[in-house]
Design a protein around this motif. Structure first.
Motif, short mmCIF file in Angstrom:
data_model
loop_
_atom_site.label_atom_id
_atom_site.label_comp_id
_atom_site.label_asym_id
_atom_site.label_seq_id
_atom_site.Cartn_x
_atom_site.Cartn_y
_atom_site.Cartn_z
N GLU A 132 34.92 -11.81 34.43
CA GLU A 132 36.05 -13.03 34.26
C GLU A 132 35.14 -14.14 33.57
O GLU A 132 33.86 -14.57 33.87
CB GLU A 132 36.29 -13.63 35.28
CG GLU A 132 37.33 -14.66 35.36
CD GLU A 132 37.76 -15.65 36.50
OE1 GLU A 132 38.43 -16.58 36.27
OE2 GLU A 132 37.28 -15.12 37.58
N MET A 133 35.68 -14.66 32.50
CA MET A 133 35.11 -15.89 31.70
C MET A 133 35.71 -17.20 32.23
O MET A 133 37.00 -17.50 31.90
CB MET A 133 35.21 -15.48 30.24
CG MET A 133 34.38 -14.48 29.79
SD MET A 133 34.94 -14.08 27.85
CE MET A 133 33.81 -15.26 27.24
N THR A 134 35.00 -17.92 32.94
CA THR A 134 35.40 -19.20 33.73
C THR A 134 35.59 -20.14 32.47
O THR A 134 34.91 -20.09 31.57
CB THR A 134 34.52 -19.67 34.71
OG1 THR A 134 33.19 -20.14 34.25
CG2 THR A 134 34.52 -18.56 35.78
N ASP A 135 36.15 -21.01 32.76
CA ASP A 135 36.44 -22.34 31.48
C ASP A 135 34.79 -22.93 31.47
O ASP A 135 34.48 -23.33 30.46
CB ASP A 135 37.34 -23.18 32.00
CG ASP A 135 38.72 -23.03 32.13
OD1 ASP A 135 39.03 -21.89 31.55
OD2 ASP A 135 39.70 -23.66 32.67
N GLU A 136 34.05 -22.92 32.67
CA GLU A 136 32.79 -23.52 32.62
C GLU A 136 31.93 -22.64 31.51
O GLU A 136 31.07 -23.38 30.78
CB GLU A 136 32.39 -23.81 33.84
CG GLU A 136 32.82 -24.70 34.76
CD GLU A 136 34.31 -24.35 35.38
OE1 GLU A 136 34.97 -25.23 35.72
OE2 GLU A 136 34.59 -22.95 35.66
N PHE A 137 31.89 -21.42 31.81
CA PHE A 137 31.25 -20.48 30.95
C PHE A 137 31.59 -20.76 29.41
O PHE A 137 30.66 -20.68 28.64
CB PHE A 137 31.30 -19.01 31.58
CG PHE A 137 30.69 -18.04 30.51
CD1 PHE A 137 29.10 -17.86 30.86
CD2 PHE A 137 31.09 -17.08 29.84
CE1 PHE A 137 28.45 -17.20 29.95
CE2 PHE A 137 30.55 -16.40 28.95
CZ PHE A 137 29.13 -16.28 29.16
N ILE A 138 32.88 -20.69 29.31
CA ILE A 138 33.48 -20.96 28.08
C ILE A 138 33.02 -21.98 27.43
O ILE A 138 32.55 -22.00 26.01
CB ILE A 138 35.03 -20.71 27.71
CG1 ILE A 138 35.16 -19.05 27.99
CG2 ILE A 138 35.46 -21.14 26.59
CD1 ILE A 138 36.79 -19.11 28.27
#
Length: 318
Positions: A270-276
């Motif tokens: 899962e690509m979290t908003d923080e990672f993005i």
């Protein structure tokens, strides 16, 4: 940060003949041998397109690539004629060669992973013994790859196989090699001026209907290239420390750490908003370092409408 991204494209430009959707770019072929290339915000790693877009990534790739095309046009001809929108490049339609010309100045990334397995031959090229990861090669090596369709993996291939299989003629390949070395030399000089090391990169070429070989697609972007910071490079090597780098490698390392390398049966983490947001910021950092200019975020409120409007306006001006 604006969350609006361009992930899919469904444009229908005047005189449109066909559309090719690659991993990151959508390419629209129009009448009169014109090509409209839209850089989306899609992110690919291990030849897999990630499920979410990265804000401003397409703009960053397009603007670096077009600037680098301009900076290398005196050494190698290219396909580009205009950039009517931050995410769009327009140029001459070409028949692409079915290989990517990968050139490596340092033992990094895929080459380093192969080296760690004990392999000393990559694409028919011998790599020296007793090298450490991120060491500089005595001279740059060309390690070509076959050009994959979306969803497939690019595969290493040797010059001998390219020629024996008739993928590229010997005469054309000699020019591709010459152009690849020349582009890498210029890219290395540009990077050095910005305090960076161009570690490795890939170039793609095509042939116009007149039979002229030209550089196509992107060039010296964080998707196609790996950069190290030159300051402290040798000290980090001597201390066996990882290099500080600007490239997509940090995405690959994050995926590896989350048990994903694009292999069958593996699931994209899962690509979290923080990672993005982190990925977007790293792309902006690369843009500002390699161009030496501040990144100006385009208005992405209605990004599809903006692109359509700008391309139509350009076509009407011809």
């Amino acid at each position: 940060m604006s969350k609006n991204t361009i992930y899919e494209t469904e444009f229908n430009f005047p005189g449109q003949k066909n559309v090719y959707k690659g991993k990151v770019r959508s390419v629209y072929t129009l009448e009169n041998d014109m090509l409209v290339m839209v850089a989306t915000d899609r992110l690919s790693a291990f030849d897999v397109v990630m499920p979410k877009g990265i804000p401003y990534k397409g703009q960053i790739l397009n603007q670096i690539a077009t600037q680098m095309m301009a900076s290398t046009a005196d050494v190698v001809p290219n396909w580009l004629t205009a950039t009517p929108d931050p995410n769009v490049a327009v140029g001459v339609a070409c028949e692409p060669f079915k290989i990517e010309m990968v050139i490596r100045g340092y033992l990094s990334g895929h080459a380093a992973r192969e080296y760690k397995k004990g392999n000393r031959m990559l694409c028919g090229v011998t790599m020296p013994e007793a090298m450490k990861e991120n060491d500089k090669f005595p001279s740059p090596i060309i390690t070509p790859a076959t050009k994959a369709e979306m969803g497939d993996h690019d595969e290493d291939i040797s010059k001998a196989d390219i020629l024996s299989k008739g993928i590229v003629s010997a005469e054309d390949y000699a020019l591709l090699e010459k152009y690849t070395y020349a582009l890498f030399q210029r890219g290395t000089e540009i990077a050095a001026d910005r305090g960076l090391i161009l570690v490795d990169t890939k170039y793609e070429f095509g042939k116009t209907k007149e039979g002229k070989i030209v550089l196509i697609d992107e060039i010296h972007t964080p998707d196609s290239s790996r950069y190290f910071y030159s300051d402290g490079y040798q000290e980090r090597q001597d201390a066996n420390e990882p290099q500080k780098q600007l490239s997509k490698e940090f995405v690959r390392q994050w995926l590896i750490a989350n048990d994903f390398q694009g292999l069958e049966g593996q699931t994209v983490p899962e690509m979290t908003d923080e990672f993005i947001e982190t990925v977007s910021e790293r792309y902006i950092e690369l843009y500002e370092h390699i161009t030496g200019e501040p990144f100006l975020k385009a208005d992405t409120t209605y990004i599809h409408d903006r692109i359509n409007r700008n391309v139509l306006s350009y076509l009407e001006s011809l």
